[in-house]
Design a protein around this motif. Structure first.
Motif, PDB file in Angstrom:
ATOM      1  N   ILE A 354       0.684  -1.545  -0.188  1.00 48.84           N
ATOM      2  CA  ILE A 354       0.295  -0.599   0.306  1.00 48.84           C
ATOM      3  C   ILE A 354       1.134   1.280  -0.450  1.00 48.84           C
ATOM      4  O   ILE A 354       0.244   2.096  -0.766  1.00 48.84           O
ATOM      5  CB  ILE A 354      -1.259   0.232   1.155  1.00 48.84           C
ATOM      6  CG1 ILE A 354      -2.092  -1.312   1.307  1.00 48.84           C
ATOM      7  CG2 ILE A 354      -1.997   1.207   1.266  1.00 48.84           C
ATOM      8  CD1 ILE A 354      -2.840  -1.355   0.508  1.00 48.84           C
ATOM      9  N   GLY A 355       2.219   1.157   0.966  1.00 47.84           N
ATOM     10  CA  GLY A 355       3.273   2.460   1.141  1.00 47.84           C
ATOM     11  C   GLY A 355       3.819   1.925   2.219  1.00 47.84           C
ATOM     12  O   GLY A 355       4.105   0.578   2.243  1.00 47.84           O
ATOM     13  N   ASN A 356       4.526   3.400   2.010  1.00 47.98           N
ATOM     14  CA  ASN A 356       6.093   2.628   2.633  1.00 47.98           C
ATOM     15  C   ASN A 356       5.611   3.529   4.495  1.00 47.98           C
ATOM     16  O   ASN A 356       5.500   4.632   4.279  1.00 47.98           O
ATOM     17  CB  ASN A 356       7.484   2.874   2.163  1.00 47.98           C
ATOM     18  CG  ASN A 356       8.758   2.548   3.353  1.00 47.98           C
ATOM     19  OD1 ASN A 356       8.879   3.123   4.016  1.00 47.98           O
ATOM     20  ND2 ASN A 356       8.626   1.292   2.840  1.00 47.98           N
ATOM     21  N   VAL A 357       5.863   3.490   5.396  1.00 46.55           N
ATOM     22  CA  VAL A 357       6.147   3.864   6.500  1.00 46.55           C
ATOM     23  C   VAL A 357       6.305   5.358   6.333  1.00 46.55           C
ATOM     24  O   VAL A 357       6.259   6.591   7.269  1.00 46.55           O
ATOM     25  CB  VAL A 357       6.315   3.233   8.164  1.00 46.55           C
ATOM     26  CG1 VAL A 357       4.949   2.050   7.929  1.00 46.55           C
ATOM     27  CG2 VAL A 357       7.169   2.631   8.151  1.00 46.55           C
ATOM     28  N   ALA A 358       7.909   5.514   6.001  1.00 44.24           N
ATOM     29  CA  ALA A 358       8.318   6.443   5.589  1.00 44.24           C
ATOM     30  C   ALA A 358       8.252   7.695   4.663  1.00 44.24           C
ATOM     31  O   ALA A 358       8.928   9.064   5.376  1.00 44.24           O
ATOM     32  CB  ALA A 358       9.998   6.302   5.129  1.00 44.24           C
ATOM     33  N   GLU A 359       7.189   7.191   4.239  1.00 44.98           N
ATOM     34  CA  GLU A 359       6.776   8.402   3.624  1.00 44.98           C
ATOM     35  C   GLU A 359       4.781   8.694   3.772  1.00 44.98           C
ATOM     36  O   GLU A 359       4.230   9.984   3.369  1.00 44.98           O
ATOM     37  CB  GLU A 359       6.513   7.566   2.279  1.00 44.98           C
ATOM     38  CG  GLU A 359       8.158   7.870   0.933  1.00 44.98           C
ATOM     39  CD  GLU A 359       7.581   6.798  -0.276  1.00 44.98           C
ATOM     40  OE1 GLU A 359       6.556   5.856  -0.214  1.00 44.98           O
ATOM     41  OE2 GLU A 359       8.952   6.531  -0.666  1.00 44.98           O
ATOM     42  N   LYS A 360       4.801   7.834   4.424  1.00 39.80           N
ATOM     43  CA  LYS A 360       2.181   7.879   4.683  1.00 39.80           C
ATOM     44  C   LYS A 360       3.242   7.758   6.211  1.00 39.80           C
ATOM     45  O   LYS A 360       3.199   6.749   6.396  1.00 39.80           O
ATOM     46  CB  LYS A 360       1.813   7.168   4.208  1.00 39.80           C
ATOM     47  CG  LYS A 360       2.266   7.660   2.015  1.00 39.80           C
ATOM     48  CD  LYS A 360       0.611   6.879   1.635  1.00 39.80           C
ATOM     49  CE  LYS A 360       0.505   7.882   0.391  1.00 39.80           C
ATOM     50  NZ  LYS A 360      -0.273   7.202  -0.382  1.00 39.80           N
ATOM     51  N   THR A 361       2.098   8.132   6.987  1.00 36.56           N
ATOM     52  CA  THR A 361       1.465   7.622   8.065  1.00 36.56           C
ATOM     53  C   THR A 361       0.822   6.377   8.812  1.00 36.56           C
ATOM     54  O   THR A 361       0.074   6.252   7.329  1.00 36.56           O
ATOM     55  CB  THR A 361       0.758   8.910   8.736  1.00 36.56           C
ATOM     56  OG1 THR A 361      -0.368   8.504   8.500  1.00 36.56           O
ATOM     57  CG2 THR A 361       1.411  10.527   9.432  1.00 36.56           C
ATOM     58  N   LEU A 362       1.273   5.325   9.496  1.00 34.82           N
ATOM     59  CA  LEU A 362       0.854   4.501   9.568  1.00 34.82           C
ATOM     60  C   LEU A 362      -0.478   4.151   9.668  1.00 34.82           C
ATOM     61  O   LEU A 362      -1.371   3.753   8.980  1.00 34.82           O
ATOM     62  CB  LEU A 362       0.496   4.008  10.395  1.00 34.82           C
ATOM     63  CG  LEU A 362       0.016   2.078  11.967  1.00 34.82           C
ATOM     64  CD1 LEU A 362       0.542   1.382   9.981  1.00 34.82           C
ATOM     65  CD2 LEU A 362       1.106   1.375  12.686  1.00 34.82           C
ATOM     66  N   PRO A 363      -1.804   5.345  10.399  1.00 35.58           N
ATOM     67  CA  PRO A 363      -3.530   5.621   9.893  1.00 35.58           C
ATOM     68  C   PRO A 363      -3.229   6.403   8.320  1.00 35.58           C
ATOM     69  O   PRO A 363      -4.906   5.582   8.065  1.00 35.58           O
ATOM     70  CB  PRO A 363      -3.442   6.517  10.871  1.00 35.58           C
ATOM     71  CG  PRO A 363      -2.319   6.677  12.080  1.00 35.58           C
ATOM     72  CD  PRO A 363      -1.304   6.265  11.509  1.00 35.58           C
ATOM     73  N   ASP A 364      -2.814   6.905   7.571  1.00 38.59           N
ATOM     74  CA  ASP A 364      -3.054   6.854   6.433  1.00 38.59           C
ATOM     75  C   ASP A 364      -2.809   5.756   5.214  1.00 38.59           C
ATOM     76  O   ASP A 364      -3.596   5.611   4.605  1.00 38.59           O
ATOM     77  CB  ASP A 364      -1.809   7.902   6.343  1.00 38.59           C
ATOM     78  CG  ASP A 364      -2.173   9.516   5.812  1.00 38.59           C
ATOM     79  OD1 ASP A 364      -4.110   9.478   6.886  1.00 38.59           O
ATOM     80  OD2 ASP A 364      -1.569   9.638   5.851  1.00 38.59           O
ATOM     81  N   LEU A 365      -1.870   4.611   5.897  1.00 41.51           N
ATOM     82  CA  LEU A 365      -2.145   3.672   5.141  1.00 41.51           C
ATOM     83  C   LEU A 365      -3.036   2.788   5.613  1.00 41.51           C
ATOM     84  O   LEU A 365      -3.520   1.858   4.616  1.00 41.51           O
ATOM     85  CB  LEU A 365      -0.742   2.999   5.890  1.00 41.51           C
ATOM     86  CG  LEU A 365       1.010   3.727   5.087  1.00 41.51           C
ATOM     87  CD1 LEU A 365       2.015   3.119   5.689  1.00 41.51           C
ATOM     88  CD2 LEU A 365       0.298   3.124   3.645  1.00 41.51           C
ATOM     89  N   TRP A 366      -3.894   2.864   6.744  1.00 44.15           N
ATOM     90  CA  TRP A 366      -4.361   1.996   7.248  1.00 44.15           C
ATOM     91  C   TRP A 366      -5.959   2.534   6.527  1.00 44.15           C
ATOM     92  O   TRP A 366      -6.424   1.352   5.699  1.00 44.15           O
ATOM     93  CB  TRP A 366      -4.305   1.652   8.348  1.00 44.15           C
ATOM     94  CG  TRP A 366      -6.139   1.148   8.502  1.00 44.15           C
ATOM     95  CD1 TRP A 366      -7.052   1.525   9.281  1.00 44.15           C
ATOM     96  CD2 TRP A 366      -6.060   0.396   8.499  1.00 44.15           C
ATOM     97  NE1 TRP A 366      -8.217   0.848   9.619  1.00 44.15           N
ATOM     98  CE2 TRP A 366      -7.553  -0.513   9.126  1.00 44.15           C
ATOM     99  CE3 TRP A 366      -5.226  -1.541   8.435  1.00 44.15           C
ATOM    100  CZ2 TRP A 366      -7.810  -2.406   9.596  1.00 44.15           C
ATOM    101  CZ3 TRP A 366      -5.772  -2.343   8.847  1.00 44.15           C
ATOM    102  CH2 TRP A 366      -7.469  -2.724   9.301  1.00 44.15           C
TER     103      TRP A 366
END
Length: 423
Positions: A354-366
């Motif tokens: 979905i993405g990487n936590v270095a680029e997006k926040t965990l809530p945004d990824l979820w």
């Protein structure tokens, strides 16, 4: 709340089911949330709302062993250990969830080989999140056991795939069963080294539980009763048995579920068979076995024995996974591209990040729209039965299926068919 009995809920004057405040809080039900409802043999089954309840964190995808069952025999990916910066981003994201999800340290490597694993556990516990970890047990020294317990680890899972040195070495040739058993015994000793005396007798002052995980295959299934006895001798409170997933052609001869895949996924109507509880003895064992071949239409004491078919354990439990380098995926099987074998056919599973936590926040990824849409699609599980397909080339990957589902298509996932399971 007593979980052994049913709950009585009220239906209001508009025909809406009213949940108690406790259930609303526990399952994260919010106004406007969509809940998937499936019809079972005895009623309706409500899936959990889309709330993060369990996060698999892979501290490293490196391992100190070379087990015959390992994905590394058919794998070509970069390896490494989670950096401080990536873990810091994970911690930032976890702090935004309330209540905190359970954090499970595990993946495709040995978590205890990460030099900062105790610090990681300590920091997650400081947030108020339950923490579990799985290990092969070879690095579980007496000193490390004490540190894990004091860090607040809730459950330590130890993989134990044999009960004798020979059977164990046949699966883990680089490890010694006597040493692993000694390490587990030291862990138990460390757990009971400080006790609190109460009216119920002496109990450990720390609350860490021990779990044993067993990968079943032809070569070791006879060891299962002995492994259970070992688990009892160590006061293990959890025990999980899963099937082997063949990553090499050689391991196809070890599987114990070929018939289960063919018959459990049979799409045509078959008679519904209901069997009450009864003793499994020499006289009943064979008739019951042949009765079970009815697959999805068999119930035992009112419970559907194939209720796990077509139900993703990761989506159902509100789980997600993060690799050592920060990649976020809906489940462990989609964390890395890999090939495995289903019914002796090689199958490619392409990863979906979905993405990487270095680029997006965990809530945004979820809460990413594509992730939300995927979870809803998997909850309905309208995928072709690829696990029982014998000739369609489309079933040889998760790119698409013959029912029109695009990538990632989950009809060939053995986790969703109740064949493979993770703690």
């Amino acid at each position: 709340m007593n979980h052994n009995h049913g709950l009585w809920l009220r239906v209001d004057e508009d025909g809406r089911l009213v949940l108690s405040p406790e259930l609303i809080s526990r399952y994260g039900v919010k106004p406007g949330v969509r809940v998937c409802v499936n019809e079972g043999t005895s009623g309706l089954y409500l899936s959990r709302p889309t709330r993060l309840l369990k996060l698999y964190i892979e501290p490293t995808n490196q391992c100190n062993l070379n087990c015959r069952t390992c994905i590394r025999h058919n794998w070509n990916v970069p390896t490494g250990k989670m950096s401080d910066s990536v873990f810091a981003r994970v911690m930032e994201g976890l702090s935004d969830f309330s209540p905190r999800p359970t954090v499970f340290f595990g993946g495709f490597g040995e978590p205890l080989s990460h030099p900062k694993i105790v610090e990681m556990i300590t920091r997650v516990k400081a947030l108020g999140a339950p923490v579990e970890l799985i290990t092969n047990g070879t690095l579980l020294t007496r000193d490390l056991s004490q540190k894990l317990i004091r860090a607040g680890l809730d459950v330590l899972w130890v993989s134990l795939d044999g009960a004798t040195p020979d059977s164990y070495a046949g699966i883990r040739p680089d490890a010694s069963l006597p040493q692993v058993l000694e390490n587990v015994a030291n862990f138990r000793e460390a757990l009971y080294s400080q006790v609190v005396v109460s009216a119920c007798g002496p109990t450990p002052s720390f609350k860490t539980l021990l779990g044993i995980a067993f990968v079943a295959m032809k070569r070791n299934i006879a060891d299962l009763p002995a492994v259970l006895n070992l688990a009892r001798s160590f006061d293990a409170k959890r025990f999980l048995v899963t099937n082997v997933l063949p990553y090499t052609k050689e391991m196809c001869d070890e599987v114990l579920y070929n018939l289960a895949l063919y018959e459990g996924a049979c799409p045509e109507p078959i008679p519904r068979l209901s069997i009450p509880r009864m003793d499994v003895t020499e006289s009943t064992r064979e008739p019951l076995y042949w009765s079970m071949r009815y697959g999805k239409n068999m119930t035992w004491a009112g419970s559907n024995l194939a209720s796990a078919n077509g139900r993703c354990p990761f989506i159902e439990s509100g789980a997600a996974a993060i690799s050592w380098d920060g990649n976020f995926s809906p489940c462990l099987p989609l964390l890395y591209s890999h090939t495995s074998f289903v019914l002796d056919r090689e199958r490619l599973s392409r990863r979906w990040i979905i993405g990487n936590v270095a680029e997006k926040t965990l809530p945004d990824l979820w809460n990413a729209p594509e992730h939300l849409a995927f979870r809803e699609r998997v909850q309905t599980f309208d995928f072709a039965p690829c696990t029982s397909c014998g000739g369609c080339d489309i079933s040889d990957s998760n790119e698409e299926d013959c029912w029109g589902n695009g990538f990632p298509s989950c009809g060939g996932c053995l986790w969703a068919q109740g064949i493979i399971q993770c703690p």
